[in-house]
Design a protein around this motif. Structure first.
Motif, PDB file in Angstrom:
ATOM      1  N   ALA A 100       0.812  -1.215   0.000  1.00  0.00           N
ATOM      2  CA  ALA A 100       0.000   0.000   0.000  1.00  0.00           C
ATOM      3  C   ALA A 100       0.849   1.269   0.000  1.00  0.00           C
ATOM      4  O   ALA A 100       0.415   2.319  -0.494  1.00  0.00           O
ATOM      5  CB  ALA A 100      -0.928   0.001   1.217  1.00  0.00           C
ATOM      6  N   SER A 101       2.072   1.196   0.531  1.00  0.00           N
ATOM      7  CA  SER A 101       2.925   2.384   0.623  1.00  0.00           C
ATOM      8  C   SER A 101       3.271   2.953  -0.751  1.00  0.00           C
ATOM      9  O   SER A 101       3.637   4.129  -0.868  1.00  0.00           O
ATOM     10  CB  SER A 101       4.209   2.040   1.384  1.00  0.00           C
ATOM     11  N   VAL A 102       3.160   2.145  -1.777  1.00  0.00           N
ATOM     12  CA  VAL A 102       3.447   2.603  -3.148  1.00  0.00           C
ATOM     13  C   VAL A 102       2.520   3.750  -3.543  1.00  0.00           C
ATOM     14  O   VAL A 102       2.893   4.620  -4.345  1.00  0.00           O
ATOM     15  CB  VAL A 102       3.290   1.423  -4.137  1.00  0.00           C
ATOM     16  N   PHE A 103       1.324   3.791  -2.957  1.00  0.00           N
ATOM     17  CA  PHE A 103       0.302   4.723  -3.423  1.00  0.00           C
ATOM     18  C   PHE A 103       0.248   6.027  -2.626  1.00  0.00           C
ATOM     19  O   PHE A 103      -0.718   6.771  -2.721  1.00  0.00           O
ATOM     20  CB  PHE A 103      -1.071   4.033  -3.398  1.00  0.00           C
ATOM     21  N   TYR A 104       1.317   6.317  -1.847  1.00  0.00           N
ATOM     22  CA  TYR A 104       1.447   7.627  -1.210  1.00  0.00           C
ATOM     23  C   TYR A 104       2.240   8.549  -2.133  1.00  0.00           C
ATOM     24  O   TYR A 104       3.298   8.179  -2.640  1.00  0.00           O
ATOM     25  CB  TYR A 104       2.154   7.505   0.142  1.00  0.00           C
TER      26      TYR A 104
ATOM     27  N   ILE B 288       0.721  -3.320 -11.103  1.00  0.00           N
ATOM     28  CA  ILE B 288      -0.526  -3.186 -11.857  1.00  0.00           C
ATOM     29  C   ILE B 288      -0.289  -3.318 -13.356  1.00  0.00           C
ATOM     30  O   ILE B 288      -1.110  -3.884 -14.083  1.00  0.00           O
ATOM     31  CB  ILE B 288      -1.208  -1.847 -11.515  1.00  0.00           C
ATOM     32  N   ARG B 289       0.852  -2.836 -13.826  1.00  0.00           N
ATOM     33  CA  ARG B 289       1.176  -2.930 -15.244  1.00  0.00           C
ATOM     34  C   ARG B 289       1.207  -4.389 -15.711  1.00  0.00           C
ATOM     35  O   ARG B 289       0.933  -4.687 -16.892  1.00  0.00           O
ATOM     36  CB  ARG B 289       2.521  -2.273 -15.498  1.00  0.00           C
ATOM     37  N   LYS B 290       1.505  -5.333 -14.813  1.00  0.00           N
ATOM     38  CA  LYS B 290       1.644  -6.745 -15.173  1.00  0.00           C
ATOM     39  C   LYS B 290       0.316  -7.497 -15.186  1.00  0.00           C
ATOM     40  O   LYS B 290       0.268  -8.642 -15.627  1.00  0.00           O
ATOM     41  CB  LYS B 290       2.596  -7.441 -14.198  1.00  0.00           C
ATOM     42  N   ILE B 291      -0.746  -6.868 -14.699  1.00  0.00           N
ATOM     43  CA  ILE B 291      -2.025  -7.579 -14.618  1.00  0.00           C
ATOM     44  C   ILE B 291      -2.539  -7.921 -16.009  1.00  0.00           C
ATOM     45  O   ILE B 291      -2.867  -9.075 -16.307  1.00  0.00           O
ATOM     46  CB  ILE B 291      -3.061  -6.747 -13.838  1.00  0.00           C
ATOM     47  N   LEU B 292      -2.635  -6.909 -16.866  1.00  0.00           N
ATOM     48  CA  LEU B 292      -3.068  -7.090 -18.259  1.00  0.00           C
ATOM     49  C   LEU B 292      -2.041  -6.378 -19.134  1.00  0.00           C
ATOM     50  O   LEU B 292      -2.155  -5.181 -19.401  1.00  0.00           O
ATOM     51  CB  LEU B 292      -4.476  -6.532 -18.454  1.00  0.00           C
ATOM     52  N   LEU B 293      -1.053  -7.118 -19.568  1.00  0.00           N
ATOM     53  CA  LEU B 293       0.133  -6.529 -20.195  1.00  0.00           C
ATOM     54  C   LEU B 293      -0.171  -5.772 -21.478  1.00  0.00           C
ATOM     55  O   LEU B 293       0.529  -4.820 -21.825  1.00  0.00           O
ATOM     56  CB  LEU B 293       1.159  -7.626 -20.468  1.00  0.00           C
ATOM     57  N   GLN B 294      -1.181  -6.185 -22.219  1.00  0.00           N
ATOM     58  CA  GLN B 294      -1.457  -5.565 -23.511  1.00  0.00           C
ATOM     59  C   GLN B 294      -2.422  -4.380 -23.424  1.00  0.00           C
ATOM     60  O   GLN B 294      -2.717  -3.753 -24.438  1.00  0.00           O
ATOM     61  CB  GLN B 294      -2.044  -6.620 -24.470  1.00  0.00           C
ATOM     62  N   SER B 295      -2.891  -4.068 -22.242  1.00  0.00           N
ATOM     63  CA  SER B 295      -3.864  -2.985 -22.103  1.00  0.00           C
ATOM     64  C   SER B 295      -3.176  -1.613 -22.125  1.00  0.00           C
ATOM     65  O   SER B 295      -2.008  -1.481 -21.770  1.00  0.00           O
ATOM     66  CB  SER B 295      -4.644  -3.146 -20.791  1.00  0.00           C
TER      67      SER B 295
ATOM     68  N   ALA C 150      -9.045  -1.717  -2.014  1.00  0.00           N
ATOM     69  CA  ALA C 150      -8.737  -1.642  -3.445  1.00  0.00           C
ATOM     70  C   ALA C 150      -9.792  -2.422  -4.203  1.00  0.00           C
ATOM     71  O   ALA C 150     -10.285  -3.457  -3.722  1.00  0.00           O
ATOM     72  CB  ALA C 150      -7.345  -2.197  -3.744  1.00  0.00           C
ATOM     73  N   SER C 151     -10.133  -1.930  -5.368  1.00  0.00           N
ATOM     74  CA  SER C 151     -11.097  -2.633  -6.215  1.00  0.00           C
ATOM     75  C   SER C 151     -10.507  -2.833  -7.605  1.00  0.00           C
ATOM     76  O   SER C 151      -9.711  -2.013  -8.086  1.00  0.00           O
ATOM     77  CB  SER C 151     -12.407  -1.844  -6.314  1.00  0.00           C
ATOM     78  N   PHE C 152     -10.894  -3.933  -8.211  1.00  0.00           N
ATOM     79  CA  PHE C 152     -10.494  -4.234  -9.583  1.00  0.00           C
ATOM     80  C   PHE C 152     -11.723  -4.709 -10.333  1.00  0.00           C
ATOM     81  O   PHE C 152     -12.484  -5.536  -9.834  1.00  0.00           O
ATOM     82  CB  PHE C 152      -9.426  -5.324  -9.618  1.00  0.00           C
TER      83      PHE C 152
ATOM     84  N   CYS D 116      -0.554  -7.545  -6.188  1.00  0.00           N
ATOM     85  CA  CYS D 116      -0.367  -6.095  -6.088  1.00  0.00           C
ATOM     86  C   CYS D 116      -0.738  -5.553  -4.718  1.00  0.00           C
ATOM     87  O   CYS D 116      -0.181  -4.543  -4.277  1.00  0.00           O
ATOM     88  CB  CYS D 116      -1.212  -5.380  -7.142  1.00  0.00           C
ATOM     89  N   PHE D 117      -1.685  -6.218  -4.028  1.00  0.00           N
ATOM     90  CA  PHE D 117      -2.244  -5.638  -2.802  1.00  0.00           C
ATOM     91  C   PHE D 117      -2.127  -6.546  -1.574  1.00  0.00           C
ATOM     92  O   PHE D 117      -2.178  -6.070  -0.457  1.00  0.00           O
ATOM     93  CB  PHE D 117      -3.709  -5.277  -3.037  1.00  0.00           C
TER      94      PHE D 117
END
Length: 219
Positions: free
Chosen positions: A41-45, A61-68, A104-106, A128-129
């Protein structure tokens, strides 16, 4: 949806017109996560060196859906939000990470989960979370398609507290599964899953009739 003894519920509002012509199902995946890991969570400060793009990369988060294609935003003094598109599919993430009420929501809609591995997608989000608790809801707009069995249950470090499934009139089907981190309880994950599916006749009725209002675990 959810256990009558659990204060956390999943509420669904559904409205639809007459049945449309049959087409491929459109799936919507929703994950709600609480008790986020403090380090993740500290990443989001927000800091002088941070940016929305840095948060997207550093959080995984970039790795969740690589082509998006991602459009992200950082909030002052903390928090994060992103929207992404990938051809005809979309996804979104929202994060509030303060201690005591971190969340967090996805959400992803339009992906074909016969082509996209749903278990891997969920695992990437969790990485990620690292929440203490989370829930998964999967909606299909116009077909049965064994939706009840698409939610992955073998998630590393977590077990499923209960399983619920419902029809939404002309607007499809939805299944809801809350999970808890194994370290938070003293009950074996295996015993919970065995309880859910020990009645073979109940499972057979699901397949015969196409739905079951609610399947609950001992929790």
């Amino acid at each position: 949806m959810g256990s009558p003894v659990n204060s956390k519920k999943w509420y669904i509002y559904s409205a639809s017109a007459e049945n449309r012509s049959k087409s491929d199902a459109v799936y919507t995946l929703e994950m709600c996560m609480t008790g986020l890991d403090k380090k993740r969570a500290s990443v989001f400060y927000k800091t002088h060196a941070s940016s929305a793009n840095v948060m997207t990369e550093d959080s995984g988060i970039r790795k969740i859906l690589l082509q998006s294609e991602i459009c992200a935003f950082e909030f002052d003094a903390c928090g994060y939000s992103m929207n992404s598109v990938e051809r005809g599919a979309i996804s979104t993430i929202h994060v509030t990470q303060e201690d005591g009420f971190s969340y967090a929501s996805f959400e992803a809609a339009g992906y074909d989960f016969k082509m996209v591995n749903l278990a891997q997608l969920v695992e990437r989000v969790l990485a990620c979370f690292k929440p203490t608790e989370f829930s998964i809801a999967l909606h299909a707009d116009n077909v049965w398609d064994e939706l009840e069995y698409r939610i992955p249950l073998d998630l590393n470090g977590y077990f499923c507290k209960e399983r619920s499934f419902a029809m939404l009139g002309n607007d499809g089907f939805v299944t809801f599964h809350p999970f808890v981190r194994a370290a938070e309880v003293s009950v074996s994950p295996k015993s919970i899953l065995k309880y859910c599916w020990s009645d073979d006749e109940k499972e057979e009725k699901i397949l015969q009739h196409g739905y079951v209002p609610c399947l609950l675990s001992a929790l």
